[in-house]
Structures are given as C-alpha cells and as structure tokens.
Design an enzyme around this catalytic site. Structure first.
Site, PDB file in Angstrom:
ATOM      1  N   TRP A  59       0.819  -1.215   0.000  1.00 42.89           N
ATOM      2  CA  TRP A  59       0.000   0.000   0.000  1.00 42.89           C
ATOM      3  C   TRP A  59       0.851   1.264   0.000  1.00 42.89           C
ATOM      4  O   TRP A  59       1.881   1.318   0.663  1.00 42.89           O
ATOM      5  CB  TRP A  59      -0.875  -0.010   1.254  1.00 42.89           C
ATOM      6  CG  TRP A  59      -1.514   1.301   1.536  1.00 42.89           C
ATOM      7  CD1 TRP A  59      -1.025   2.300   2.328  1.00 42.89           C
ATOM      8  CD2 TRP A  59      -2.746   1.782   1.000  1.00 42.89           C
ATOM      9  NE1 TRP A  59      -1.889   3.362   2.317  1.00 42.89           N
ATOM     10  CE2 TRP A  59      -2.955   3.073   1.517  1.00 42.89           C
ATOM     11  CE3 TRP A  59      -3.705   1.244   0.130  1.00 42.89           C
ATOM     12  CZ2 TRP A  59      -4.080   3.833   1.208  1.00 42.89           C
ATOM     13  CZ3 TRP A  59      -4.821   1.996  -0.181  1.00 42.89           C
ATOM     14  CH2 TRP A  59      -4.997   3.270   0.354  1.00 42.89           C
ATOM     15  N   MET A  60       0.368   2.305  -0.696  1.00 43.31           N
ATOM     16  CA  MET A  60       0.998   3.629  -0.631  1.00 43.31           C
ATOM     17  C   MET A  60      -0.080   4.704  -0.581  1.00 43.31           C
ATOM     18  O   MET A  60      -1.074   4.602  -1.279  1.00 43.31           O
ATOM     19  CB  MET A  60       1.872   3.854  -1.876  1.00 43.31           C
ATOM     20  CG  MET A  60       2.456   5.258  -1.953  1.00 43.31           C
ATOM     21  SD  MET A  60       3.586   5.480  -3.355  1.00 43.31           S
ATOM     22  CE  MET A  60       2.428   5.759  -4.690  1.00 43.31           C
ATOM     23  N   ASN A  61       0.112   5.730   0.292  1.00 40.05           N
ATOM     24  CA  ASN A  61      -0.673   6.952   0.120  1.00 40.05           C
ATOM     25  C   ASN A  61       0.249   8.163   0.064  1.00 40.05           C
ATOM     26  O   ASN A  61       1.171   8.146  -0.763  1.00 40.05           O
ATOM     27  CB  ASN A  61      -1.875   7.062   1.068  1.00 40.05           C
ATOM     28  CG  ASN A  61      -1.618   6.970   2.552  1.00 40.05           C
ATOM     29  OD1 ASN A  61      -1.261   5.919   3.065  1.00 40.05           O
ATOM     30  ND2 ASN A  61      -1.828   8.047   3.270  1.00 40.05           N
ATOM     31  N   ASP A  62       0.031   9.185   0.858  1.00 41.04           N
ATOM     32  CA  ASP A  62       0.662  10.503   0.648  1.00 41.04           C
ATOM     33  C   ASP A  62       2.172  10.495   0.354  1.00 41.04           C
ATOM     34  O   ASP A  62       2.930   9.763   0.987  1.00 41.04           O
ATOM     35  CB  ASP A  62       0.537  11.369   1.908  1.00 41.04           C
ATOM     36  CG  ASP A  62      -0.826  11.345   2.535  1.00 41.04           C
ATOM     37  OD1 ASP A  62      -1.730  10.731   1.985  1.00 41.04           O
ATOM     38  OD2 ASP A  62      -0.957  11.950   3.607  1.00 41.04           O
TER      39      ASP A  62
ATOM     40  N   PHE B 269       2.992   8.773  10.494  1.00 38.28           N
ATOM     41  CA  PHE B 269       2.101   9.456   9.551  1.00 38.28           C
ATOM     42  C   PHE B 269       2.880  10.495   8.734  1.00 38.28           C
ATOM     43  O   PHE B 269       4.090  10.649   8.869  1.00 38.28           O
ATOM     44  CB  PHE B 269       0.951  10.116  10.323  1.00 38.28           C
ATOM     45  CG  PHE B 269      -0.256   9.213  10.492  1.00 38.28           C
ATOM     46  CD1 PHE B 269      -0.154   7.834  10.420  1.00 38.28           C
ATOM     47  CD2 PHE B 269      -1.511   9.767  10.730  1.00 38.28           C
ATOM     48  CE1 PHE B 269      -1.276   7.017  10.570  1.00 38.28           C
ATOM     49  CE2 PHE B 269      -2.634   8.959  10.875  1.00 38.28           C
ATOM     50  CZ  PHE B 269      -2.524   7.596  10.797  1.00 38.28           C
ATOM     51  N   SER B 270       2.142  11.242   7.940  1.00 40.86           N
ATOM     52  CA  SER B 270       2.771  12.156   6.981  1.00 40.86           C
ATOM     53  C   SER B 270       3.597  13.258   7.637  1.00 40.86           C
ATOM     54  O   SER B 270       3.344  13.645   8.776  1.00 40.86           O
ATOM     55  CB  SER B 270       1.710  12.794   6.087  1.00 40.86           C
ATOM     56  OG  SER B 270       1.252  11.825   5.191  1.00 40.86           O
TER      57      SER B 270
ATOM     58  N   GLN C  44       3.800   7.415   2.466  1.00 38.43           N
ATOM     59  CA  GLN C  44       3.045   6.609   3.426  1.00 38.43           C
ATOM     60  C   GLN C  44       2.938   5.199   2.851  1.00 38.43           C
ATOM     61  O   GLN C  44       2.442   5.017   1.732  1.00 38.43           O
ATOM     62  CB  GLN C  44       1.643   7.218   3.623  1.00 38.43           C
ATOM     63  CG  GLN C  44       1.661   8.513   4.397  1.00 38.43           C
ATOM     64  CD  GLN C  44       1.883   8.273   5.875  1.00 38.43           C
ATOM     65  OE1 GLN C  44       0.963   7.925   6.606  1.00 38.43           O
ATOM     66  NE2 GLN C  44       3.108   8.452   6.336  1.00 38.43           N
TER      67      GLN C  44
ATOM     68  N   TRP D 274      -4.628   0.199   3.582  1.00 41.66           N
ATOM     69  CA  TRP D 274      -3.988   1.056   4.589  1.00 41.66           C
ATOM     70  C   TRP D 274      -3.727   0.252   5.858  1.00 41.66           C
ATOM     71  O   TRP D 274      -4.571  -0.557   6.262  1.00 41.66           O
ATOM     72  CB  TRP D 274      -4.890   2.265   4.863  1.00 41.66           C
ATOM     73  CG  TRP D 274      -4.242   3.295   5.703  1.00 41.66           C
ATOM     74  CD1 TRP D 274      -3.480   4.332   5.264  1.00 41.66           C
ATOM     75  CD2 TRP D 274      -4.276   3.393   7.141  1.00 41.66           C
ATOM     76  NE1 TRP D 274      -3.036   5.072   6.335  1.00 41.66           N
ATOM     77  CE2 TRP D 274      -3.507   4.518   7.495  1.00 41.66           C
ATOM     78  CE3 TRP D 274      -4.863   2.643   8.160  1.00 41.66           C
ATOM     79  CZ2 TRP D 274      -3.324   4.917   8.819  1.00 41.66           C
ATOM     80  CZ3 TRP D 274      -4.674   3.035   9.479  1.00 41.66           C
ATOM     81  CH2 TRP D 274      -3.916   4.160   9.799  1.00 41.66           C
TER      82      TRP D 274
ATOM     83  N   GLU E 283      -5.885  18.483   6.050  1.00 40.74           N
ATOM     84  CA  GLU E 283      -4.700  17.612   6.151  1.00 40.74           C
ATOM     85  C   GLU E 283      -3.576  18.186   5.281  1.00 40.74           C
ATOM     86  O   GLU E 283      -3.801  19.006   4.392  1.00 40.74           O
ATOM     87  CB  GLU E 283      -5.033  16.200   5.645  1.00 40.74           C
ATOM     88  CG  GLU E 283      -6.188  15.532   6.379  1.00 40.74           C
ATOM     89  CD  GLU E 283      -6.442  14.089   5.940  1.00 40.74           C
ATOM     90  OE1 GLU E 283      -6.612  13.245   6.810  1.00 40.74           O
ATOM     91  OE2 GLU E 283      -6.491  13.815   4.722  1.00 40.74           O
TER      92      GLU E 283
ATOM     93  N   TRP F 103      -9.509   8.986  -1.056  1.00 41.17           N
ATOM     94  CA  TRP F 103      -9.907   8.127   0.072  1.00 41.17           C
ATOM     95  C   TRP F 103     -11.276   7.491  -0.134  1.00 41.17           C
ATOM     96  O   TRP F 103     -11.615   6.517   0.549  1.00 41.17           O
ATOM     97  CB  TRP F 103      -9.869   8.914   1.389  1.00 41.17           C
ATOM     98  CG  TRP F 103      -8.473   9.090   1.897  1.00 41.17           C
ATOM     99  CD1 TRP F 103      -7.801  10.270   2.044  1.00 41.17           C
ATOM    100  CD2 TRP F 103      -7.567   8.059   2.327  1.00 41.17           C
ATOM    101  NE1 TRP F 103      -6.535  10.035   2.533  1.00 41.17           N
ATOM    102  CE2 TRP F 103      -6.369   8.688   2.712  1.00 41.17           C
ATOM    103  CE3 TRP F 103      -7.655   6.663   2.408  1.00 41.17           C
ATOM    104  CZ2 TRP F 103      -5.260   7.985   3.187  1.00 41.17           C
ATOM    105  CZ3 TRP F 103      -6.557   5.954   2.872  1.00 41.17           C
ATOM    106  CH2 TRP F 103      -5.382   6.608   3.256  1.00 41.17           C
TER     107      TRP F 103
HETATM  108  C1  FRU Z   1      -3.831  12.111   4.217  1.00 43.24           C
HETATM  109  C2  FRU Z   1      -3.624  11.403   5.544  1.00 43.24           C
HETATM  110  C3  FRU Z   1      -2.779  12.257   6.464  1.00 43.24           C
HETATM  111  C4  FRU Z   1      -2.168  11.235   7.386  1.00 43.24           C
HETATM  112  C5  FRU Z   1      -1.937  10.059   6.460  1.00 43.24           C
HETATM  113  C6  FRU Z   1      -2.091   8.721   7.127  1.00 43.24           C
HETATM  114  O1  FRU Z   1      -4.103  11.267   3.161  1.00 43.24           O
HETATM  115  O2  FRU Z   1      -4.865  11.098   6.128  1.00 43.24           O
HETATM  116  O3  FRU Z   1      -3.506  13.268   7.120  1.00 43.24           O
HETATM  117  O4  FRU Z   1      -0.980  11.683   7.971  1.00 43.24           O
HETATM  118  O5  FRU Z   1      -2.876  10.195   5.412  1.00 43.24           O
HETATM  119  O6  FRU Z   1      -1.664   7.698   6.304  1.00 43.24           O
END
Ligand code: FRU
Length: 539
Positions: free
Chosen positions: A59-62, A118-119, A78, A86, A244, A341
């Site tokens: 998984w990858m996000n920010d 977190f980010s 992330q 997630w 965020e 999201w």
């Molecule tokens: C934004 C967020 C940030 C948080 C991170 C958690 O996409 O919700 O606010 O730090 O992702 O993975």
C-alpha cells in the site's frame, strides 16, 4: 550559506547513483499473459504504470518528506509494505535524478511503540542548527506525526503528536530523536502532517500543521523546540472534511518581483467532485501570521468558488513541494498521491495500491487582479519525448479518428492540442479499446466546464463512488484559445488546460489498453488547429 561537506558523501552519492542507474523496474512478477492472446493480461501488464511511481508491493498513500540534495530528488511515502490496504504506516523511500524515473529504496522509517509514522516533511539542516551533525555531515531532519492506535481506540483525543528523526546517510536511514515528541498534542483530535521549511525571508525554521479544520503556524531556531505563532482557516475556504497535509511557501508572481505566499490545504472529504482534494489560498506571511489576500478572499466569496482547487479531478491528494531546491534552479516542484480516500483501498490492483502524479512545477500568475496557481508537468519529461504524430487544421465535423488501433501505444504519451475558435461548440476526446470501454474528456462551451467522464471506462464496480458522476471544472481563463497538455499512462490521465490554470487528474482501469483516440464536436463543427502526440520513452 556555507555547506557542510565531507568526502564520505562521495561514496554515498556513488552508491545512490548505482541504484538509480537501474530504473524503477518492478520485480518480475508472475506474468500470466500469453503474448499472442491479447485478451488476457496480468495485473502488472495492464495496470502497473509505465512511468508514474508505484511501490513494488503493498500500500501507498501521501508523498512525504521530499527534499533535493546533491543531484537526487528524494521521495518518501506513506507505506504499508505487508498489505495492499492502509495499515501500520512506514515511510517508504524512492530516489530519482530527474523526478521521472524512480528507484525504490529500503524503508526509511518504521513504526514503533509510540505509533504509526504518519505524513510529514524533511529539510536539509545545512548549518547544523539541530546539532545532529557528525563528522561535518549536514543532517537531514524529518518531522512526522506519531499516530498512537491504542490511544485512538481508547477514545482519547491526544493520540497524534509531532516527532523528529535525523539522517546522516543521505536520507537512507533515520535515527529517531530521544526526546520525542517535540510537539505534544494540545487536545485536538486531528493534529498532523507537519511541513517544515527554512524561511529565508524571516531567517528561521517554520512549520505548518493541520489541526482540525485549521492550519497552525510554528517557528523554531533548532528544529527541536517549536513555538506556536498563529492559526488560519476559521470560516474560510472549504470545510466539508478534515484539513490535512498543508504546505506554505513564497512565490514570485510571474513576470514581476511581487512575492505572495501560497498555502496548500488538502481536505477529505469535501473535494469539488467528491472525496479528497487540495485547495489553496494566496496571501501574505510576516513570519508569524498568514493573511489572505483581499482579492483572493473576494474570489472565494463569489458563488462559483468557495474553494479554489489545485486539481479538479478526483485523484490528486495530499501533494506538497520539495524542499532544498537550489536557488539556481528556483522552481517550486510538487507531487501528489494519485488516488482518493473514497475508494483508494479497493481499486483493482492486488500487488500494489496506487501511484503518484507526475512531478509538477508550480507558478503563480496574476490576471485581471486575480491570483491563480499554474501547474505543469516538469520539463525533465522533455528528454524522454519523441514526436509520433503531428497534424494541423483538422475540421472536426463528426466523430473523427486521430489514432487507430496500435498505431501508437497510447499508454505512455504526452498529447498537446490547441483550438482557437470553438464558436458555440464544445469538444469531447474519447479513448476507447476493443471492449468499447471509453474515457471521455473535453470542454462544453454552454456551461464553460472542462470535464472527465470515466463512467464507462472499464472496471468501475469496485466502488459506488468511483464513477458516480462526470467530474467538472469551471474554466477560469478568458483566453480565446483553448489549449491543453494531456499525460497518459496505463491507468491515469492528467489534463493541464490553459497552461495549467485548470488541472484534472483521474485514474481508470480499462479491460484492455486504450488503443484508439478520437475527437467529436458538441454542437457545431470547429477546427482543431494543432495536435501533437509525443511518445514518452520511459520504460
Ligand atoms: C492524508 C492522511 C494524512 C495522514 C496520512 C495517514 O491522506 O490522512 O492526514 O498523515 O494520510 O496515512
């Protein structure tokens, strides 16, 4: 400023160069495809982007902690390496010499007993104001949010706090500071995503933090002790969700010496076409307080706005800018997470989930007393381009084919077009495949909306919110010419209309690759002045 330097760098840099010389090739996965049978595709073949960054697995996000140093652009992200949804957040790491091809590196920061990572952001502490330097090596300082899952489950409010870590090996590994957290929670439930920068105007370290539906501004001299200076956000902009991933930076207005400050704020949900999106504010910053510009505030008060977004597509979220770009370059460089999201956890890939946008350069323009950001793909893409198709003055009277099956591989191209006299019409570009999956995008003169329609683009049923509507963006430019740059990969389209004044980024999952491109008029015929298709020879 005098740079701390050390011969050990040379060795580390050489090692990094070796890593980068092999591109962001994915590990060979089990390819199930029979090459002669074009109806079955492996996930890798069909959906692994050709040139947008994805993690090899998981998984990858920010995007997080991006900084530039000694020829390398660093990108952290992330990451949950052990699952494709997630989960316990790590900072994954990738490096690039041009923000186009990426090499994934070992994980840089792991979660621990204080929480998930977190980010956050990173800076290069060139003058060693933190005191973490050893042997003359300038430390890289990362600040991130600790997210204490147990605290959250127990219903506490104070489960997010800010912590720092330093790296003395070019951002490959980080040592967490023994006195963490450096900013304790103030009793605010959503208290995260610190973005630090060196404020060369006010000569101190600054940091912006999302706190509920506000942004808090902190300052520091040593990157360890942080002072809360002010906050911004009450009653202004979009408040349809949590704020965020903020970012704050000064920019010169194009063609002038006027400096304005730009505040980016991601919000989820509450985006213009549903779910996650990033709004921005233009104003002034005196080293302590951000004040929105009166003309920008006036624009926000107009009924058609309320918020002004960096991207009106559904898939550009939590994006921030690189730190430590040399003055000799001077660009503001940005990358965002290409998902939303609303459905990020269920998009139809199993081995990895999601990718980043193409890296973009930000500029600030002032037109008719209105400030607007312009986003364009970075110029580094140019060296990968070769022109495959070029035509002028095509009369568009009905559905007109531009590219027919297999003539050009449309999964790695940049397309540029210009229309100077649209009259009262509009235009729709259509990408299609053998199954008649269709991705449509274009412009309607009647309502002055750019649009992307992925309702019939292939796999859409994995989430009700994925293809519930046509995404639209009101045109703000008054230019008589409509021009655009289109970046296409296997599963994404990035549309930069009017020099990047209106941007739309969306992902899609066709049943087989899109291999035809056509264009049709809305009501009235028009002339397509110019269209060029450049192959991006990246993979
Ligand atoms: C934004 C967020 C940030 C948080 C991170 C958690 O996409 O919700 O606010 O730090 O992702 O993975």
């Amino acid at each position: 400023m005098k740079r701390i330097n050390n011969p050990k760098f040379v060795i580390t840099i050489l090692l990094l160069s070796l890593f980068v010389s092999c591109k962001n090739k994915t590990e060979e996965s089990q390819i199930t495809e029979n090459k002669s049978d074009k109806t079955t595709y492996s996930e890798e073949d069909l959906y692994r982007p050709n040139f947008h960054f994805t993690p090899k697995k998981g998984w990858m996000n920010d995007p997080n902690g991006m900084f530039y140093k000694d020829g390398f652009y660093h990108l952290y992200f992330q990451h949950y390496p052990n699952g494709n949804t997630w989960g316990p957040m790590h900072w994954g790491h990738a490096i690039s010499t041009d923000m186009v091809t990426w090499k994934e590196m070992p994980i840089a920061i792991y979660p621990d007993e204080k929480g998930y990572i977190f980010s956050g952001s990173s800076v290069v502490d060139v003058n060693n104001s933190s005191g973490f330097s050893k042997n003359g090596i300038a430390p890289i300082i990362a600040m991130f949010t600790y997210h204490d899952m147990d605290g959250e489950k127990a219903g506490k409010l104070n489960y997010q706090s800010q912590a720092i870590a330093y790296s003395l090996d070019e951002g490959q590994t980080f040592t967490k500071y023994s006195e963490n957290p450096v900013i304790k929670n103030l009793g605010i439930k959503d208290f995260r995503d610190p973005k630090m920068f060196w404020d060369s105007i006010h000569k101190k370290w600054l940091m912006v933090l999302a706190a509920g539906q506000k942004i808090m501004f902190y300052s520091s001299l040593n990157l360890k002790d942080w002072k809360l200076e002010s906050d911004f956000g009450d009653g202004i902009g979009g408040h349809g969700g949590v704020w965020e991933c903020p970012d704050l930076f000064p920019m010169k207005v194009q063609g002038t010496d006027e400096v304005k400050w730009v505040l980016l704020v991601s919000i989820n949900p509450g985006g213009p076409n549903g779910g996650s999106a990033t709004q921005y504010f233009i104003g002034d910053f005196d080293g302590k307080k951000f004040t929105i510009d009166a003309s920008f505030e006036n624009d926000l008060n107009k009924s058609e706005y309320k918020s002004i977004w960096i991207d009106y597509g559904k898939d550009n979220y939590a994006g921030v800018t690189w730190s430590n770009i040399p003055d000799s370059d001077g660009r503001k460089l940005f990358v965002g997470w290409m998902s939303n999201w609303d459905y990020a956890n269920v998009v139809p890939t199993e081995r990895w989930r999601s990718s980043m946008t193409v890296a973009r350069q930000i500029e600030l323009q002032k037109e008719n007393a209105s400030y607007r950001l312009l986003f364009q793909p970075v110029k580094e893409l140019t060296k990968y381009k070769s022109t495959k198709y070029k035509k002028e003055d095509i009369a568009i009277k009905a559905l007109t084919k531009i590219i027919d099956s297999d003539a050009i591989d449309l999964s790695s191209v940049e397309i540029q077009f210009k229309i100077s006299d649209l009259k009262n019409s509009g235009f729709t570009f259509k990408l299609t495949n053998k199954q008649d999956d269709t991705l449509a995008f274009g412009y309607n003169t009647s309502d002055k909306n750019f649009f992307v329609d992925r309702r019939k683009s292939g796999k859409t049923a994995f989430s009700e919110k994925f293809a519930d509507r046509i995404s639209v963006a009101k045109r703000t430019s008054t230019n008589v010419n409509i021009s655009g740059t289109i970046i296409l990969d296997k599963t994404s389209i990035e549309l930069f209309f009017d020099n990047g004044e209106t941007v739309m980024t969306e992902i899609f999952f066709p049943n087989s690759p899109f291999d035809k491109l056509s264009i049709e008029p809305k009501d009235q015929e028009f002339i397509l002045d110019n269209i060029e298709i450049h192959k991006l020879n990246i993979n």
